[in-house]
Write a protein that holds these residues in place. Sequence first.
Motif, mmCIF file in Angstrom:
data_model
loop_
_atom_site.group_PDB
_atom_site.id
_atom_site.type_symbol
_atom_site.label_atom_id
_atom_site.label_comp_id
_atom_site.label_asym_id
_atom_site.label_seq_id
_atom_site.Cartn_x
_atom_site.Cartn_y
_atom_site.Cartn_z
ATOM 1 N N GLY A 1 8.540 8.251 -9.920
ATOM 2 C CA GLY A 1 9.230 7.845 -8.985
ATOM 3 C C GLY A 1 8.767 8.789 -7.719
ATOM 4 O O GLY A 1 8.596 9.183 -6.667
ATOM 5 N N GLY A 2 9.331 10.563 -8.048
ATOM 6 C CA GLY A 2 9.316 11.472 -7.292
ATOM 7 C C GLY A 2 8.047 11.541 -6.867
ATOM 8 O O GLY A 2 7.817 11.696 -5.710
ATOM 9 N N VAL A 3 7.269 11.801 -7.916
ATOM 10 C CA VAL A 3 5.586 11.946 -7.267
ATOM 11 C C VAL A 3 4.788 10.363 -7.052
ATOM 12 O O VAL A 3 4.265 11.042 -5.735
ATOM 13 C CB VAL A 3 4.341 11.735 -9.201
ATOM 14 C CG1 VAL A 3 3.460 11.843 -8.649
ATOM 15 C CG2 VAL A 3 5.182 12.559 -9.671
ATOM 16 N N LEU A 4 5.198 9.196 -6.961
ATOM 17 C CA LEU A 4 5.175 8.023 -5.613
ATOM 18 C C LEU A 4 5.168 8.407 -4.285
ATOM 19 O O LEU A 4 5.005 8.105 -3.635
ATOM 20 C CB LEU A 4 5.928 7.037 -6.671
ATOM 21 C CG LEU A 4 5.115 6.150 -8.404
ATOM 22 C CD1 LEU A 4 5.762 5.359 -8.086
ATOM 23 C CD2 LEU A 4 3.259 6.104 -7.485
ATOM 24 N N LEU B 1 3.243 1.703 4.037
ATOM 25 C CA LEU B 1 4.211 0.737 3.273
ATOM 26 C C LEU B 1 4.184 1.327 1.347
ATOM 27 O O LEU B 1 4.792 0.747 1.435
ATOM 28 C CB LEU B 1 3.167 -0.500 3.627
ATOM 29 C CG LEU B 1 3.348 -1.937 4.732
ATOM 30 C CD1 LEU B 1 2.331 -2.793 5.154
ATOM 31 C CD2 LEU B 1 4.936 -1.640 5.583
ATOM 32 N N ALA B 2 2.571 1.897 1.409
ATOM 33 C CA ALA B 2 3.280 2.489 0.535
ATOM 34 C C ALA B 2 4.397 3.080 -0.019
ATOM 35 O O ALA B 2 4.690 3.105 -0.990
ATOM 36 C CB ALA B 2 1.631 2.895 -0.382
ATOM 37 N N HIS B 3 4.431 4.359 0.756
ATOM 38 C CA HIS B 3 5.596 5.353 1.106
ATOM 39 C C HIS B 3 6.421 4.278 0.978
ATOM 40 O O HIS B 3 7.627 5.153 0.005
ATOM 41 C CB HIS B 3 5.426 5.793 2.024
ATOM 42 C CG HIS B 3 6.644 7.002 2.475
ATOM 43 N ND1 HIS B 3 7.116 7.801 0.755
ATOM 44 C CD2 HIS B 3 7.820 7.237 3.219
ATOM 45 C CE1 HIS B 3 7.834 8.726 1.385
ATOM 46 N NE2 HIS B 3 8.001 8.237 2.588
ATOM 47 N N ALA B 4 7.066 3.552 1.420
ATOM 48 C CA ALA B 4 7.977 2.884 1.963
ATOM 49 C C ALA B 4 8.799 2.128 0.315
ATOM 50 O O ALA B 4 9.984 1.807 0.005
ATOM 51 C CB ALA B 4 8.520 1.302 2.616
ATOM 52 N N ALA B 5 7.454 1.545 0.008
ATOM 53 C CA ALA B 5 7.657 0.717 -1.496
ATOM 54 C C ALA B 5 7.833 2.036 -2.727
ATOM 55 O O ALA B 5 9.164 1.766 -3.763
ATOM 56 C CB ALA B 5 6.083 0.291 -1.964
ATOM 57 N N SER B 6 7.819 3.327 -2.537
ATOM 58 C CA SER B 6 8.122 4.562 -3.761
ATOM 59 C C SER B 6 9.425 4.876 -3.487
ATOM 60 O O SER B 6 9.638 5.106 -4.039
ATOM 61 C CB SER B 6 6.563 5.880 -3.128
ATOM 62 O OG SER B 6 5.690 4.547 -3.391
ATOM 63 N N VAL B 7 9.947 4.655 -2.173
ATOM 64 C CA VAL B 7 10.986 5.173 -2.028
ATOM 65 C C VAL B 7 12.526 4.069 -2.329
ATOM 66 O O VAL B 7 13.422 4.277 -2.620
ATOM 67 C CB VAL B 7 11.209 5.378 -0.521
ATOM 68 C CG1 VAL B 7 12.813 5.448 -0.193
ATOM 69 C CG2 VAL B 7 10.801 7.008 -0.160
#
Length: 428
Positions: free
Chosen positions: A111-114, A86-92
């Motif tokens: 944003g890329g780091v996230l 879910l954190a990855h989805a929010a980061s994308v």
Amino acid sequence: MSSATYRTLLRTPGAAAFFLTAAVGRVGIAMTSLGIVWLVHGRTDSYADAGLVTGGCAVAEALAGPQVARLIDHFGQTRVLPPALLAHAASVVTLLTLVAGGSPSWLMTAGGVLVGATVPQLGALSAARWSALLRGDRSAALPTAFALESLSNALGYLVGPALVSTIGAGGHPALGTVLAGVLVVAGGLAFAAQHSTAPPPVSAFAERTRARGSLLRSGFAVLVVHNLAIGVYFGAMQVSVTAFAVEHGAPDAAAPLFAVSSCSGLLAGWLYGLRRWRAKPRVQLAAATAGLALGSLLLFAAGSPLGLGFVIVVTGTAVPPILVLFSVLAESAVHQAVLTQAFTWLSSASAAGAAGAAAISGWAVDASGATGGFAAATTAAATMAVLAAGGIRARYGPRRRQLARQEPTRPKERPRDERTMPGTQPPT
């Protein structure tokens, strides 16, 4: 030999479900970096900005991956993976918003780091499941399982970049990043839903402490250096093969050359996993790395793209067994409770080596042409061969000397006049 070996393995209860779902997520992971390049360049028309954002993603993935793996080993895959996804989805979504809004490069890089920090290491998680599933009497099947993992990874990196490039070239640069995120999250959630095959977490503090100590053993440290070296080899070859094609007036030949390398590696990995090898893994690693080092010397003799293609086929056959053996040796070198961390550290070392090699090889190619890049790749292969040979000596040398000392010696025969005759006592 037949593919029945793999089919039998996948018939293990629960195996096909977690393997196939992880394979879907791997395609998305393989699309992520190149998707960011298309996304950022499509908005800014700057490869410098695209490289900066992609580099931030890669560094964050290499550094954060082992830390997330540590949480997974402690709390379990099924508890940690869903919130991480879910954190990855929010980061994308955050990165897409920043790029679409024309944010400055430093903010897009953040944003890329996230995105990189939240990429799930599905390969390491899948390998850890195989290790838990094939313990005891079935441990002999682990090399075949790791060969299957290597094939899945290679296919992911063959299909993923081609897919995202096709989408980007079709005028939809953002769609590649969206699809990559969807595949990662969907595949990861389906993987996490397979509770029956998830390795049990270790909650006891003393056992966790003892298990983490195994990551500091010299045997595992050498494997990390091995993976760093093979990352350098991969990175150097990517730059050098492209430079070679350009030098010979055939820049379009680079893509077919990489395709030939990938296909030869897939075939070699498939064949390697079909057989149960009698030689010890360390001996196999020494032979494979020596073959890669010797084959790399042929790079300097290639005089045309066709000749280079032949050499790439030769060297490409040595790479998949090496990658499988890294996993086999790591599985036996560390405590079961830190396997996810171990596999993730190996992946991070390989990624770091590839990133560093891209810069070093670029400098070498500018100074000496493609030959300079080939020298970097050959040096990396030779380093692995030396390390593997040293591992055999360290492992088996002391044992042979100990056996030699323990071997019974025949007593020296006394002269005839000193021998004990029947009915007499031996001399005192």
